[in-house]
Design a protein around this motif. Structure first.
Motif, PDB file in Angstrom:
ATOM      1  N   ILE A  39     -71.651 -34.320  31.646  1.00  0.00           N
ATOM      2  CA  ILE A  39     -70.218 -34.229  31.372  1.00  0.00           C
ATOM      3  C   ILE A  39     -69.842 -35.165  30.225  1.00  0.00           C
ATOM      4  O   ILE A  39     -69.103 -34.790  29.304  1.00  0.00           O
ATOM      5  CB  ILE A  39     -69.403 -34.563  32.637  1.00  0.00           C
ATOM      6  N   LEU A  40     -70.361 -36.389  30.261  1.00  0.00           N
ATOM      7  CA  LEU A  40     -70.074 -37.347  29.194  1.00  0.00           C
ATOM      8  C   LEU A  40     -70.594 -36.844  27.850  1.00  0.00           C
ATOM      9  O   LEU A  40     -69.926 -36.983  26.819  1.00  0.00           O
ATOM     10  CB  LEU A  40     -70.698 -38.701  29.523  1.00  0.00           C
ATOM     11  N   SER A  41     -71.780 -36.272  27.867  1.00  0.00           N
ATOM     12  CA  SER A  41     -72.348 -35.741  26.632  1.00  0.00           C
ATOM     13  C   SER A  41     -71.471 -34.629  26.066  1.00  0.00           C
ATOM     14  O   SER A  41     -71.235 -34.556  24.851  1.00  0.00           O
ATOM     15  CB  SER A  41     -73.762 -35.216  26.892  1.00  0.00           C
ATOM     16  N   ARG A  42     -70.966 -33.780  26.951  1.00  0.00           N
ATOM     17  CA  ARG A  42     -70.093 -32.691  26.513  1.00  0.00           C
ATOM     18  C   ARG A  42     -68.795 -33.239  25.921  1.00  0.00           C
ATOM     19  O   ARG A  42     -68.307 -32.757  24.899  1.00  0.00           O
ATOM     20  CB  ARG A  42     -69.794 -31.764  27.697  1.00  0.00           C
ATOM     21  N   ILE A  43     -68.232 -34.264  26.557  1.00  0.00           N
ATOM     22  CA  ILE A  43     -66.997 -34.871  26.056  1.00  0.00           C
ATOM     23  C   ILE A  43     -67.211 -35.446  24.661  1.00  0.00           C
ATOM     24  O   ILE A  43     -66.390 -35.262  23.756  1.00  0.00           O
ATOM     25  CB  ILE A  43     -66.508 -35.964  27.028  1.00  0.00           C
ATOM     26  N   GLU A  44     -68.331 -36.126  24.473  1.00  0.00           N
ATOM     27  CA  GLU A  44     -68.614 -36.730  23.173  1.00  0.00           C
ATOM     28  C   GLU A  44     -68.775 -35.679  22.077  1.00  0.00           C
ATOM     29  O   GLU A  44     -68.316 -35.854  20.951  1.00  0.00           O
ATOM     30  CB  GLU A  44     -69.875 -37.586  23.268  1.00  0.00           C
ATOM     31  N   LYS A  45     -69.437 -34.584  22.414  1.00  0.00           N
ATOM     32  CA  LYS A  45     -69.693 -33.548  21.416  1.00  0.00           C
ATOM     33  C   LYS A  45     -68.439 -32.750  21.061  1.00  0.00           C
ATOM     34  O   LYS A  45     -68.303 -32.263  19.937  1.00  0.00           O
ATOM     35  CB  LYS A  45     -70.771 -32.590  21.926  1.00  0.00           C
ATOM     36  N   SER A  46     -67.535 -32.609  22.021  1.00  0.00           N
ATOM     37  CA  SER A  46     -66.381 -31.733  21.798  1.00  0.00           C
ATOM     38  C   SER A  46     -65.072 -32.479  21.563  1.00  0.00           C
ATOM     39  O   SER A  46     -64.034 -31.853  21.361  1.00  0.00           O
ATOM     40  CB  SER A  46     -66.205 -30.799  22.999  1.00  0.00           C
ATOM     41  N   ALA A  47     -65.119 -33.810  21.573  1.00  0.00           N
ATOM     42  CA  ALA A  47     -63.890 -34.588  21.399  1.00  0.00           C
ATOM     43  C   ALA A  47     -63.308 -34.381  20.001  1.00  0.00           C
ATOM     44  O   ALA A  47     -64.047 -34.271  19.018  1.00  0.00           O
ATOM     45  CB  ALA A  47     -64.177 -36.062  21.627  1.00  0.00           C
TER      46      ALA A  47
END
Length: 202
Positions: free
Chosen positions: A183-191
């Motif tokens: 989830i954190l990785s997704r947030i970082e990539k899509s922020a």
């Protein structure tokens, strides 16, 4: 069972014999019930898709309402004869694999990087077969490529969730440990540009 092409849900098509279609197996492939047996049990528990069991629940969710006010049967509960008009309704409204193929031009950009599918390759109800079909499509997606993952548990049964080290009854207790990093990785990539990605991490 292929509700779009098969004629009968309970028996595998053959010009010479009627082979009962398996409905439930264990991780070694031992069959404990056929589709016919499972559905006849539901019919005994309640008519008109009211047994509260698996197949009736799917009809209650996916089927249009029939003239009698109850969900239309995907197949005759007694004989297994498939109603292909109902099957077409299911496909157009609820078949995620079909809908992804049909609408990838608009859905793809919204779902890129968000599709994560986990399934045991010995799913008790043979659901891995449907996952294989979806995976085939996802692997060849373009504009955009789906950018997610499809993973299978070796000899894993129903509800396998991506944990290759622990059995189902234990891995279900640690979902947060398994998915927080993703989830954190997704947030970082899509922020969006300038988003605060540090103050809330501790």
């Amino acid at each position: 069972v292929n509700i779009y092409e098969d004629k009968n849900a309970y028996f595998i098509d053959s010009p010479f014999k009627r082979t009962p279609r398996p409905g439930h197996r264990d991780y070694l492939g031992h069959v404990s019930a056929t589709l016919e047996e499972m559905n006849h049990r539901e019919l005994v528990l309640g008519t008109h898709s009211r047994s509260g069991q698996q197949w009736d629940i799917w009809e209650a969710v996916y089927s249009p309402v029939g003239p009698d006010g109850y969900p239309m049967r995907i197949w005759d509960k007694r004989t297994g004869e498939i109603n292909h008009k109902v099957a077409e309704y299911w496909r157009e409204h609820y078949d995620l694999g079909y809908i992804l193929r049909r609408d990838w031009k608009t859905l793809g950009p919204k779902l890129q990087g968000k599709i994560h599918i986990y399934c045991g390759d010995m799913d008790n109800y043979y659901l891995n077969d449907a996952v294989y079909l979806v995976e085939e499509f996802l692997k060849q997606t373009k504009n955009p490529f789906y950018g997610g993952e499809v993973d299978y548990g070796d000899r894993a049964e129903h509800c396998w969730n991506g944990d290759h080290e622990r059995p189902n009854h234990l891995s279900r207790l640690r979902y947060h440990q398994m998915y927080v990093d993703k989830i954190l990785s997704r947030i970082e990539k899509s922020a969006p540009p300038g988003a605060d990605l540090t103050s809330w991490r501790y």
